[in-house]
Design a protein around this motif. Structure first.
Motif, PDB file in Angstrom:
ATOM      1  N   ARG A 294       0.827  -1.214   0.000  1.00  0.00           N
ATOM      2  CA  ARG A 294       0.000   0.000   0.000  1.00  0.00           C
ATOM      3  C   ARG A 294       0.862   1.266   0.000  1.00  0.00           C
ATOM      4  O   ARG A 294       0.554   2.231  -0.704  1.00  0.00           O
ATOM      5  CB  ARG A 294      -0.938  -0.015   1.204  1.00  0.00           C
ATOM      6  N   SER A 295       1.929   1.272   0.773  1.00  0.00           N
ATOM      7  CA  SER A 295       2.770   2.471   0.815  1.00  0.00           C
ATOM      8  C   SER A 295       3.483   2.690  -0.511  1.00  0.00           C
ATOM      9  O   SER A 295       3.648   3.828  -0.967  1.00  0.00           O
ATOM     10  CB  SER A 295       3.769   2.379   1.966  1.00  0.00           C
ATOM     11  N   ALA A 296       3.906   1.603  -1.157  1.00  0.00           N
ATOM     12  CA  ALA A 296       4.558   1.730  -2.459  1.00  0.00           C
ATOM     13  C   ALA A 296       3.609   2.340  -3.480  1.00  0.00           C
ATOM     14  O   ALA A 296       3.992   3.250  -4.242  1.00  0.00           O
ATOM     15  CB  ALA A 296       5.048   0.362  -2.937  1.00  0.00           C
ATOM     16  N   VAL A 297       2.382   1.873  -3.514  1.00  0.00           N
ATOM     17  CA  VAL A 297       1.390   2.381  -4.472  1.00  0.00           C
ATOM     18  C   VAL A 297       1.084   3.854  -4.215  1.00  0.00           C
ATOM     19  O   VAL A 297       1.020   4.668  -5.152  1.00  0.00           O
ATOM     20  CB  VAL A 297       0.104   1.532  -4.405  1.00  0.00           C
ATOM     21  N   LEU A 298       0.901   4.211  -2.957  1.00  0.00           N
ATOM     22  CA  LEU A 298       0.602   5.612  -2.641  1.00  0.00           C
ATOM     23  C   LEU A 298       1.746   6.530  -3.035  1.00  0.00           C
ATOM     24  O   LEU A 298       1.533   7.605  -3.613  1.00  0.00           O
ATOM     25  CB  LEU A 298       0.310   5.770  -1.147  1.00  0.00           C
ATOM     26  N   ALA A 299       2.970   6.144  -2.707  1.00  0.00           N
ATOM     27  CA  ALA A 299       4.127   7.000  -2.996  1.00  0.00           C
ATOM     28  C   ALA A 299       4.409   7.088  -4.494  1.00  0.00           C
ATOM     29  O   ALA A 299       4.844   8.139  -4.988  1.00  0.00           O
ATOM     30  CB  ALA A 299       5.359   6.490  -2.267  1.00  0.00           C
ATOM     31  N   ALA A 300       4.166   6.004  -5.220  1.00  0.00           N
ATOM     32  CA  ALA A 300       4.459   5.988  -6.655  1.00  0.00           C
ATOM     33  C   ALA A 300       3.361   6.634  -7.481  1.00  0.00           C
ATOM     34  O   ALA A 300       3.621   7.176  -8.562  1.00  0.00           O
ATOM     35  CB  ALA A 300       4.686   4.551  -7.132  1.00  0.00           C
ATOM     36  N   GLY A 301       2.131   6.548  -6.985  1.00  0.00           N
ATOM     37  CA  GLY A 301       1.014   6.996  -7.806  1.00  0.00           C
ATOM     38  C   GLY A 301       0.826   6.116  -9.020  1.00  0.00           C
ATOM     39  O   GLY A 301       0.332   6.548 -10.063  1.00  0.00           O
ATOM     40  N   GLY A 302       1.245   4.866  -8.887  1.00  0.00           N
ATOM     41  CA  GLY A 302       1.167   3.922  -9.988  1.00  0.00           C
ATOM     42  C   GLY A 302       1.013   2.509  -9.465  1.00  0.00           C
ATOM     43  O   GLY A 302       0.971   2.276  -8.249  1.00  0.00           O
ATOM     44  N   PRO A 303       0.971   1.521 -10.347  1.00  0.00           N
ATOM     45  CA  PRO A 303       0.621   0.161  -9.971  1.00  0.00           C
ATOM     46  C   PRO A 303       1.771  -0.620  -9.343  1.00  0.00           C
ATOM     47  O   PRO A 303       2.950  -0.296  -9.510  1.00  0.00           O
ATOM     48  CB  PRO A 303       0.235  -0.473 -11.309  1.00  0.00           C
ATOM     49  N   LEU A 304       1.400  -1.686  -8.641  1.00  0.00           N
ATOM     50  CA  LEU A 304       2.378  -2.641  -8.141  1.00  0.00           C
ATOM     51  C   LEU A 304       2.965  -3.444  -9.296  1.00  0.00           C
ATOM     52  O   LEU A 304       2.254  -3.863 -10.208  1.00  0.00           O
ATOM     53  CB  LEU A 304       1.727  -3.616  -7.165  1.00  0.00           C
ATOM     54  N   VAL A 305       4.253  -3.658  -9.231  1.00  0.00           N
ATOM     55  CA  VAL A 305       4.920  -4.553 -10.178  1.00  0.00           C
ATOM     56  C   VAL A 305       5.297  -5.853  -9.479  1.00  0.00           C
ATOM     57  O   VAL A 305       5.117  -6.938 -10.026  1.00  0.00           O
ATOM     58  CB  VAL A 305       6.173  -3.881 -10.766  1.00  0.00           C
ATOM     59  N   PHE A 306       5.815  -5.733  -8.255  1.00  0.00           N
ATOM     60  CA  PHE A 306       6.137  -6.909  -7.458  1.00  0.00           C
ATOM     61  C   PHE A 306       5.416  -6.825  -6.124  1.00  0.00           C
ATOM     62  O   PHE A 306       5.568  -5.855  -5.380  1.00  0.00           O
ATOM     63  CB  PHE A 306       7.649  -7.023  -7.243  1.00  0.00           C
ATOM     64  N   HIS A 307       4.642  -7.862  -5.851  1.00  0.00           N
ATOM     65  CA  HIS A 307       3.854  -7.893  -4.617  1.00  0.00           C
ATOM     66  C   HIS A 307       4.740  -8.256  -3.422  1.00  0.00           C
ATOM     67  O   HIS A 307       5.953  -8.421  -3.552  1.00  0.00           O
ATOM     68  CB  HIS A 307       2.695  -8.887  -4.772  1.00  0.00           C
ATOM     69  N   LYS A 308       4.127  -8.368  -2.299  1.00  0.00           N
ATOM     70  CA  LYS A 308       4.811  -8.549  -1.019  1.00  0.00           C
ATOM     71  C   LYS A 308       5.824  -9.697  -1.054  1.00  0.00           C
ATOM     72  O   LYS A 308       5.525 -10.812  -1.459  1.00  0.00           O
ATOM     73  CB  LYS A 308       3.761  -8.814   0.060  1.00  0.00           C
ATOM     74  N   TYR A 309       7.024  -9.374  -0.606  1.00  0.00           N
ATOM     75  CA  TYR A 309       8.093 -10.351  -0.448  1.00  0.00           C
ATOM     76  C   TYR A 309       8.550 -10.276   0.999  1.00  0.00           C
ATOM     77  O   TYR A 309       8.862  -9.188   1.503  1.00  0.00           O
ATOM     78  CB  TYR A 309       9.260 -10.016  -1.382  1.00  0.00           C
ATOM     79  N   ALA A 310       8.559 -11.419   1.677  1.00  0.00           N
ATOM     80  CA  ALA A 310       8.885 -11.429   3.106  1.00  0.00           C
ATOM     81  C   ALA A 310      10.142 -12.236   3.377  1.00  0.00           C
ATOM     82  O   ALA A 310      10.338 -13.323   2.817  1.00  0.00           O
ATOM     83  CB  ALA A 310       7.715 -12.007   3.904  1.00  0.00           C
ATOM     84  N   ARG A 311      11.004 -11.685   4.258  1.00  0.00           N
ATOM     85  CA  ARG A 311      12.228 -12.377   4.639  1.00  0.00           C
ATOM     86  C   ARG A 311      12.761 -11.772   5.934  1.00  0.00           C
ATOM     87  O   ARG A 311      12.871 -10.544   6.043  1.00  0.00           O
ATOM     88  CB  ARG A 311      13.276 -12.262   3.525  1.00  0.00           C
ATOM     89  N   LEU A 318       7.199  -3.479  -4.760  1.00  0.00           N
ATOM     90  CA  LEU A 318       7.634  -2.439  -5.683  1.00  0.00           C
ATOM     91  C   LEU A 318       6.467  -1.945  -6.527  1.00  0.00           C
ATOM     92  O   LEU A 318       5.755  -2.736  -7.144  1.00  0.00           O
ATOM     93  CB  LEU A 318       8.731  -2.957  -6.616  1.00  0.00           C
ATOM     94  N   ALA A 319       6.285  -0.637  -6.530  1.00  0.00           N
ATOM     95  CA  ALA A 319       5.336   0.007  -7.435  1.00  0.00           C
ATOM     96  C   ALA A 319       6.115   0.955  -8.329  1.00  0.00           C
ATOM     97  O   ALA A 319       7.251   1.341  -8.022  1.00  0.00           O
ATOM     98  CB  ALA A 319       4.268   0.770  -6.657  1.00  0.00           C
ATOM     99  N   VAL A 320       5.514   1.336  -9.462  1.00  0.00           N
ATOM    100  CA  VAL A 320       6.212   2.209 -10.403  1.00  0.00           C
ATOM    101  C   VAL A 320       5.396   3.456 -10.695  1.00  0.00           C
ATOM    102  O   VAL A 320       4.163   3.425 -10.730  1.00  0.00           O
ATOM    103  CB  VAL A 320       6.544   1.483 -11.728  1.00  0.00           C
ATOM    104  N   ARG A 321       6.125   4.544 -10.888  1.00  0.00           N
ATOM    105  CA  ARG A 321       5.503   5.795 -11.285  1.00  0.00           C
ATOM    106  C   ARG A 321       5.095   5.722 -12.756  1.00  0.00           C
ATOM    107  O   ARG A 321       5.620   4.907 -13.514  1.00  0.00           O
ATOM    108  CB  ARG A 321       6.482   6.941 -11.063  1.00  0.00           C
TER     109      ARG A 321
END
Length: 332
Positions: A294-311, A318-321
């Motif tokens: 959610r934070s990636a999408v808000l900051a980018a103003g664009g769609p997710l490219v890579f969804h949640k990765y946990a480690r 990752l979202a892209v402008r």
């Protein structure tokens, strides 16, 4: 672009000041009098800290001054030389990626000089992949491969490209789209032996446990990039929830990469548009079901490219402008 001008005579200084009035930058005079600077010291300092160095004087002086500092066309600043009479403007380093050719043309227009452009693609009028990449806000991952693309075009051979985004306009002569072993590719995820151009449009969404160290974040980030074949050069910013705005490890991690980081309250994150990977645990701790996506999408103003990765207690997404590459960049 940060610019630094250096002159050697009173006449040259007057020209440097005139140029700086049109294209702002610091102005200095080389010499031994009070208030003047030493050539070697000035060059070392500005080569490391400025985007462009403009010498008003002889080309030979500039060449000798910058020679010890030249490293790579991917990182060297633009260097332009004008004679003190303002007759010629000569880019001598980083003509395309550093923007020296365009800067020489701009400075020439200020004082009526002739821009002396010597790069082969400009001289013959063929497509320059590195200059195009710069104007599309792309990083060039393998600058040593630029000559392979340019050499083929200069020899009249076809060059194949691939792009993860539609490119507006008509491709320049000799360029043909082909996903099969392209000569250069516009992508976030490099593969094969092509020359890869990576748009600087990525925003990294981050979630982490309290007290997570910068080292732990770095290890998880390396794994995230490897898992997705992601070129880290695409990332220009990071984002998270405001509960993390004082996390020393997260702040240090972002600072190490030179990323500004934006923090959002849970209420804003809940309102982010899109479909996200929910977590009941994250909801119970933060008040929102997902932080990184959610934070990636808000900051980018664009769609997710890579969804949640946990480690190791860290989550990334990752979202892209918005990005609209265009073959007609010289006309827009």
């Amino acid at each position: 672009m940060t610019r630094a001008y250096l002159a050697f005579t009173a006449k040259g200084l007057a020209l440097a000041q005139k140029l700086a009035a049109a294209y702002s930058g610091s102005v200095a005079r080389c010499g031994h009098a009070p208030g003047q600077v030493g050539l070697a010291d000035w060059t070392a300092r500005q080569f490391a800290g400025s985007d462009a160095l403009i010498f008003v004087g002889a080309v030979g002086i500039a060449v000798r001054a910058i020679a010890p500092h030249c490293q790579s066309k991917a990182s060297d600043p633009a260097v332009v030389v004008l004679d003190e009479c303002g007759h010629f403007a000569v880019p001598i380093l980083s003509g395309h990626l550093g923007g020296a050719n365009n800067l020489a043309r701009a400075l020439a227009a200020v004082c009526g000089a002739v821009p002396v452009i010597t790069t082969a693609t400009d001289a013959i009028g063929v497509f320059a992949v590195d200059e195009w990449a710069k104007h599309q806000n792309c990083a060039v991952l393998e600058p040593e491969r630029i000559k392979l693309v340019s050499g083929a075009l200069l020899a009249g051979r076809p060059v194949h490209f691939a792009s993860d985004w539609p490119i507006a306009g008509t491709p320049p002569a000799s360029l043909t789209e082909s996903a099969d072993a392209p000569d250069f590719a516009l992508t976030l995820c490099p593969a094969g032996d092509a020359l890869h151009l990576v748009p600087r449009i990525g925003v990294l969404g981050v979630g982490c446990k309290r007290g997570t160290s910068a080292g732990t974040l770095e290890e998880a980030f390396a794994a995230f990039c490897a898992a997705n074949r992601l070129a880290l050069q695409c990332i220009t910013a990071a984002a998270s929830i405001d509960l993390k705005q004082n996390e020393a490890g997260l702040l240090a991690f972002c600072q190490d990469h030179g990323w500004p980081v934006q923090f959002f309250p849970a209420e804003a994150l809940r309102a982010a548009p899109g479909s996200f990977t929910p977590s009941a645990f994250v909801q119970s701790v933060t008040g929102v079901d997902n932080v990184c996506e959610r934070s990636a999408v808000l900051a980018a103003g664009g769609p997710l490219v890579f969804h949640k990765y946990a480690r190791t207690g860290v989550t990334f997404a990752l979202a892209v402008r918005p990005f609209a590459p265009d073959w007609r960049w010289q006309n827009v």
